[in-house]
Design an enzyme around this catalytic site. Structure first.
Site, PDB file in Angstrom:
ATOM      1  N   LYS A 102      32.359  -4.023 -38.066  1.00  0.00           N
ATOM      2  CA  LYS A 102      33.005  -3.109 -38.999  1.00  0.00           C
ATOM      3  C   LYS A 102      32.253  -2.967 -40.324  1.00  0.00           C
ATOM      4  CE  LYS A 102      36.952  -2.128 -36.719  1.00  0.00           C
ATOM      5  NZ  LYS A 102      37.175  -3.190 -35.787  1.00  0.00           N
ATOM      6  N   SER A 110      31.345  -7.729 -30.285  1.00  0.00           N
ATOM      7  CA  SER A 110      31.648  -6.970 -31.498  1.00  0.00           C
ATOM      8  C   SER A 110      32.185  -7.820 -32.644  1.00  0.00           C
ATOM      9  CB  SER A 110      32.642  -5.851 -31.172  1.00  0.00           C
ATOM     10  OG  SER A 110      33.782  -6.362 -30.502  1.00  0.00           O
ATOM     11  N   GLU A 150      42.866   2.011 -43.544  1.00  0.00           N
ATOM     12  CA  GLU A 150      43.851   1.473 -42.623  1.00  0.00           C
ATOM     13  C   GLU A 150      43.197   0.303 -41.896  1.00  0.00           C
ATOM     14  OE1 GLU A 150      41.761   3.913 -41.820  1.00  0.00           O
ATOM     15  OE2 GLU A 150      40.900   2.918 -40.060  1.00  0.00           O
TER      16      GLU A 150
HETATM   17  C1  LIG Z   1      38.042  -3.165 -34.630  1.00  0.00           C
HETATM   18  C2  LIG Z   1      37.378  -3.943 -33.573  1.00  0.00           C
HETATM   19  C3  LIG Z   1      37.126  -3.400 -32.309  1.00  0.00           C
HETATM   20  C4  LIG Z   1      37.609  -2.036 -31.890  1.00  0.00           C
HETATM   21  O1  LIG Z   1      37.110  -0.990 -32.650  1.00  0.00           O
HETATM   22  P1  LIG Z   1      36.000  -0.002 -32.085  1.00  0.00           P
HETATM   23  O2  LIG Z   1      36.005   1.096 -33.065  1.00  0.00           O
HETATM   24  O3  LIG Z   1      36.389   0.409 -30.713  1.00  0.00           O
HETATM   25  O4  LIG Z   1      34.722  -0.771 -32.085  1.00  0.00           O
HETATM   26  C5  LIG Z   1      36.433  -4.145 -31.395  1.00  0.00           C
HETATM   27  N1  LIG Z   1      36.020  -5.393 -31.680  1.00  0.00           N
HETATM   28  C6  LIG Z   1      36.249  -5.963 -32.877  1.00  0.00           C
HETATM   29  C7  LIG Z   1      35.780  -7.352 -33.125  1.00  0.00           C
HETATM   30  C8  LIG Z   1      36.931  -5.262 -33.868  1.00  0.00           C
HETATM   31  O5  LIG Z   1      37.156  -5.836 -35.051  1.00  0.00           O
END
Ligand SMILES: *Cc1c(COP(=O)(O)O)cnc(C)c1O
Length: 417
Positions: free
Chosen positions: A106, A397, A128
């Protein structure tokens, strides 16, 4: 450094290629917003084009990504996890966005948009958040740039992600609980937009995923494409060839499109997005938008969404707060329809298995969102869907610190996949 040079260049060329006019990806995207917001969106679009044409802007972004975010993030193989797949010669490479500052991808987007806000002279940031990872990233960049920060978060999400709420507060953000609707991400978005409409002159709305009206899906995608650009170079360097499969979890779709985008023109690379099937798609308690949804209008764009027969937005469920959203970005909707990317959904239980498998085989505690991708990869191996000697690239992620309580509770009462 080559990677960063590449990022700057590609941000520029990408913004010129897609989407086509008026922010459409095929039939998806667009700007379904009240008249009062149109001017602000057009101003943002102009600022963004301008910024991307400015070497100074791109240099500053790349320097901050290196010095303050810790890019490039690591890419490494995970041999003990790969052993669980039961397919000879397979190699899995993990892209470690969990190692980026604040623990998830993020921050790539939050940083880029904070620079846009500063360029527009806006010193109040509205955002948000669902799992709280985006809120933490925004609170972090607001502290860096001395901006005031208001974060809207569904009351139910605040309860299950209390650690991130505390982090945002320590960083100086004001966290406003949202009690309306389902008390989750969808409702937090509604409140953020309401605030933005009332404070257009001094406030910038820092959207957290590749959803929403144009130009947000393009801006967020470009800022997240650093993931795929780095990973592509890193895999090429290690393997001497491109991966056969690229796998990422899909909530709104930002880590997935960021990872996929640099591979779209490589036909030999299979792109697999993994959504949240929750308690099972058949139960109705899920967030598998692309797998089980239909096109419609959601949060200012035309895209796949989960809706009931009356066109009401459906209530979603996922064990991963970051995936618990009934919409998805328009570009992924387009990639689904063209068949360039495929989408699968795995249950809460499969995600938990993925999280525990990676923890115990490699010593890496994944966020429950990313664990959906890991669980799906495990399943592919077990079902014999992987060719021997194939190469997989998986996006991790974010880290799992925020999910420890959920994961340990579920450990004592394991569910069936
Ligand atoms: C917010 C988040 C997601 C989902 O958001 P995307 O916009 O689909 O990437 C996935 N993994 C993590 C660790 C997140 O914080």
């Amino acid at each position: 450094m080559v990677l960063h040079h590449g990022v700057a260049q590609s941000c520029r060329s990408l913004s010129g290629t897609a989407p086509n006019v008026r922010g459409r990806f095929g039939r998806y995207g667009g700007r379904y917003v009240p008249e009062g917001l149109m001017g602000a969106l057009l101003e943002l679009e102009d600022t963004y084009q301008d910024a991307m044409d400015s070497p100074g802007f791109r240099n500053e972004l790349n320097e901050l990504l290196r010095e303050r975010v810790g890019r490039p993030t690591l890419l490494h193989s995970i041999p003990r996890f790969t052993g669980l797949l039961g397919t000879p010669g397979v190699r899995v490479w993990l892209k470690r966005e969990d190692m980026a500052h604040t623990g998830a991808h993020k921050i790539n987007n939050a940083l880029g948009q904070a620079l846009l806000a500063r360029r527009m002279g806006k010193r109040r940031i509205i955002a948000e958040t669902g799992a709280g990872q985006h809120g933490v990233a925004v609170a972090t960049v607001c502290a860096m740039f001395d901006m005031s920060c208001v974060i809207y978060m569904g009351a139910d999400d605040m309860a299950r992600q209390s650690m991130n709420v505390l982090r945002m507060k320590v960083l100086g953000a004001e966290v406003r609980p949202v009690y309306s609707g389902g008390r989750r991400l969808k409702d937090a978005i509604t409140e953020s937009v309401r605030d933005w409409v009332a404070h257009l002159d001094d406030s910038y709305y820092l959207l957290g995923s590749v959803a929403g009206p144009a130009p947000y899906p393009t801006i967020v995608r470009d800022f997240q494409t650093v993931i795929g650009l780095e990973a592509r170079e890193q895999v090429l360097r290690s393997e001497g060839r491109l991966p056969d499969n690229v796998v990422a979890c899909v909530g709104g779709g930002s880590n997935a499109i960021g990872m996929f985008h640099p591979f779209i023109d490589d036909p030999g690379v299979r792109l697999i997005g993994v959504e949240a099937a929750g308690r099972g798609v058949a139960t109705g308690d899920h967030a598998a938008t692309l797998s089980a949804g239909t096109p419609g209008e959601v949060d200012g764009a035309y895209s796949y969404l989960l809706q009931d027969e009356d066109g009401q937005i459906a209530r979603t469920h996922s064990i991963a707060a970051g995936l618990d959203y009934p919409g998805v970005g328009p570009e992924l909707s387009h990639l689904k329809d063209t068949g360039r990317a495929e989408f699968r959904a795995v249950t809460d239980a499969v995600a938990l298995r993925g999280m525990h498998a990676l923890s115990r085989s490699e010593g890496i505690v994944a966020g429950l969102e990313s664990a959906h991708a890991l669980g799906h990869v495990l399943g592919m191996g077990e079902r014999g869907e992987l060719a021997p000697d194939s190469v997989l690239l998986v996006c991790l992620s974010g880290r799992g610190d925020k999910d420890l309580e959920i994961a340990t509770n579920e450990l004592s009462a394991p569910a069936d996949a």
